[in-house]
Design an enzyme around this catalytic site. Structure first.
Site, short mmCIF file in Angstrom:
data_model
loop_
_atom_site.label_atom_id
_atom_site.label_comp_id
_atom_site.label_asym_id
_atom_site.label_seq_id
_atom_site.Cartn_x
_atom_site.Cartn_y
_atom_site.Cartn_z
N GLU A 1 34.28 29.05 43.92
CA GLU A 1 35.51 29.16 44.46
C GLU A 1 36.04 27.78 45.22
OE1 GLU A 1 36.47 32.68 46.23
OE2 GLU A 1 35.88 33.87 44.40
N ASP B 1 36.48 37.87 54.04
CA ASP B 1 36.25 38.59 52.74
C ASP B 1 34.82 39.37 52.96
OD1 ASP B 1 36.03 40.49 50.58
OD2 ASP B 1 36.41 38.63 49.27
N GLU C 1 39.38 41.32 54.76
CA GLU C 1 39.37 42.09 53.25
C GLU C 1 38.14 42.86 52.97
OE1 GLU C 1 39.05 40.39 48.48
OE2 GLU C 1 40.07 39.26 50.24
N LYS D 1 45.34 41.48 42.44
CA LYS D 1 44.80 40.64 41.46
C LYS D 1 45.44 41.28 40.07
CE LYS D 1 40.41 39.68 43.94
NZ LYS D 1 39.05 40.26 44.07
N LYS E 1 45.49 33.96 48.16
CA LYS E 1 44.04 33.42 48.21
C LYS E 1 43.58 32.80 46.70
CE LYS E 1 39.91 35.81 48.73
NZ LYS E 1 38.98 36.99 48.67
#
Length: 428
Positions: A205, A242, A285, A337, A388
């Site tokens: 990421e 997260d 998260e 998502k 995000k």
């Protein structure tokens, strides 16, 4: 006329070099829509099923030809001739075709690719960008980015237990300025890591995965980078985590190997609360494991009145799971998502339910992405207020930031950057 006259899927590769599904939709008036489906590395047990081939002799079992075939035969045969503007009807038809509670027959990747491509084609038929077509006149809020700049956990080979450390430029005046702030912090952090002899290679990421000893060491390094870049931690740039706690939860305990401790749910809640007291952490998260509902309740009761507690594996963008969480008082925010649930209609339903319950929403990417920037449009369309979508590296992540910059420009004077108000009733 917006009738579907052609529907075709193919197997392409995502940002991790794994196959994924891409779907093209053509309408009678010549309008065209294309969508590519993302894929997660750490997936929740309650997510819709992503159909993979399982043939070890091809892409090590990760091929998606079964999902592609489902689109090109079963789904195409049923949807041809239907009106692309009837999004909910089209999604319902596909759900009925599948007939399983988790889309295991046709695959969430086949259904989602089709659902999003249909929406894009319908938007094109109206001569509208996707964000405006889906969101209507109320779509004008640009989300605050959660920028993943340091990785641990399943996303890295280092001792850090927490999976993602993110910065949120809440004090910026615009989305474009927020992206600039994030880029400057990212490059400052890179320089600092290099000077310490630490790795500056990036993960899936775009975040760094340096060999830092502990969670607090990582937070200290990020705080220093924010300050060196010329920003004020907390006031201008908030922190977000997260934890991906499901990954280190076993037998009722949270095993933080990097910290060399094993914590009960109550102790884990206290551990996170202490971090929030010592650092300007505004969002956490998956602070608890997906099925540790008592732990989620303890965490929410402890800090849910001042910290955004985002349910990812807990809710999996599923309205039924979300309704359960709202009823039990678990978390206060929904991670969105699209591939967790598998259709655009169900995604919008979950966001609407969250907003009506006073929960905030965070639109999110997956670790396996493509150049498709649909989630940027959906973040604006749904007024999520937060997105995000990785770090300031890797073109699959930057595609989303660049699309948001374009949308902000298109909106002109009506554009509104969410800023610190993105936390809703938790804003301070």
């Amino acid at each position: 006329m917006t009738a579907i006259i052609d529907l075709h899927a193919r197997e392409i590769l995502d940002s991790r070099g794994n196959p994924t599904v891409e779907v093209d939709v053509l309408l009678e008036d010549g309008s065209f829509g294309r969508a590519a489906v993302p894929s997660g590395a750490s997936t929740g047990a309650h997510e819709a099923i992503e159909l993979r081939d399982g043939d070890q002799g091809r892409y090590l079992g990760k091929g998606v030809t079964r999902a592609v075939d489902a689109v090109n035969t079963t789904i195409a045969d049923t949807l041809l001739g239907l009106d692309a503007e009837d999004q909910r009807d089209i999604d319902t038809v596909m759900l009925d075709l599948d007939g399983t509670p988790n889309k295991a027959k046709l695959g969430a990747n086949a259904i989602l690719g089709t659902s999003l491509a249909v929406a894009k084609a319908a938007a094109a038929a109206r001569g509208m960008p996707l964000w405006a077509y889906v969101g209507g006149v109320s779509a004008h809020m640009l989300p605050v980015p959660m920028m993943n700049i340091v990785n641990g956990g399943e996303h890295a080979d280092n001792p850090i237990d927490i999976q993602e450390f993110m910065v949120m430029p809440v004090g910026a005046d615009s989305l474009a300025e927020a992206v600039r702030w994030g880029a400057e912090i990212f490059h400052t952090l890179k320089k600092g890591l290099s000077e310490k002899g630490l790795s500056t290679s990036v993960g899936d990421e775009g975040g760094f995965a340096p060999d830092i000893a502990s969670t607090r060491d990582a937070l200290d390094f990020i705080m220093q980078s924010i300050e060196k870049a010329g920003f004020k931690p907390g006031e201008e740039v908030a922190l977000a985590l997260d934890c991906a706690s499901t990954e280190f939860f076993a037998d009722g305990r949270y095993d933080l190997a990097g910290e060399e401790v094993s914590l009960s749910p109550e102790e884990m809640a206290k551990y996170l609360a202490d971090l929030c007291n010592d650092y300007p952490i505004r969002s956490i998260e998956d602070g608890m494991a997906e099925d540790d509902l008592e732990g989620w309740k303890a965490l929410t009761d402890l800090i849910g009145n001042k910290v955004q507690l985002v349910g990812d594996d807990l809710f999996v963008t599923n309205s039924e799971r979300l309704a359960m969480g709202i009823d039990k008082g678990l978390a206060n925010s929904l991670l969105v998502k699209v591939n967790q649930i598998g259709t655009l209609s169900e995604t919008l339903e979950a966001v609407d339910m969250a907003h009506r319950a006073g929960y905030t929403c965070v639109m999110s990417h997956r670790s396996g992405e493509t150049e498709d920037a649909t989630i940027a449009d959906l973040a604006v369309a749904t007024n999520c207020g937060q997105i995000k979508t990785g770090s300031l590296a890797r073109s699959d992540r930057l595609a989303k930031y660049n699309q948001l910059i374009r949308i902000e420009e298109e909106l002109g004077n009506s554009a509104h950057y969410a800023g610190a108000a993105c936390f809703g009733r938790l804003a301070r």
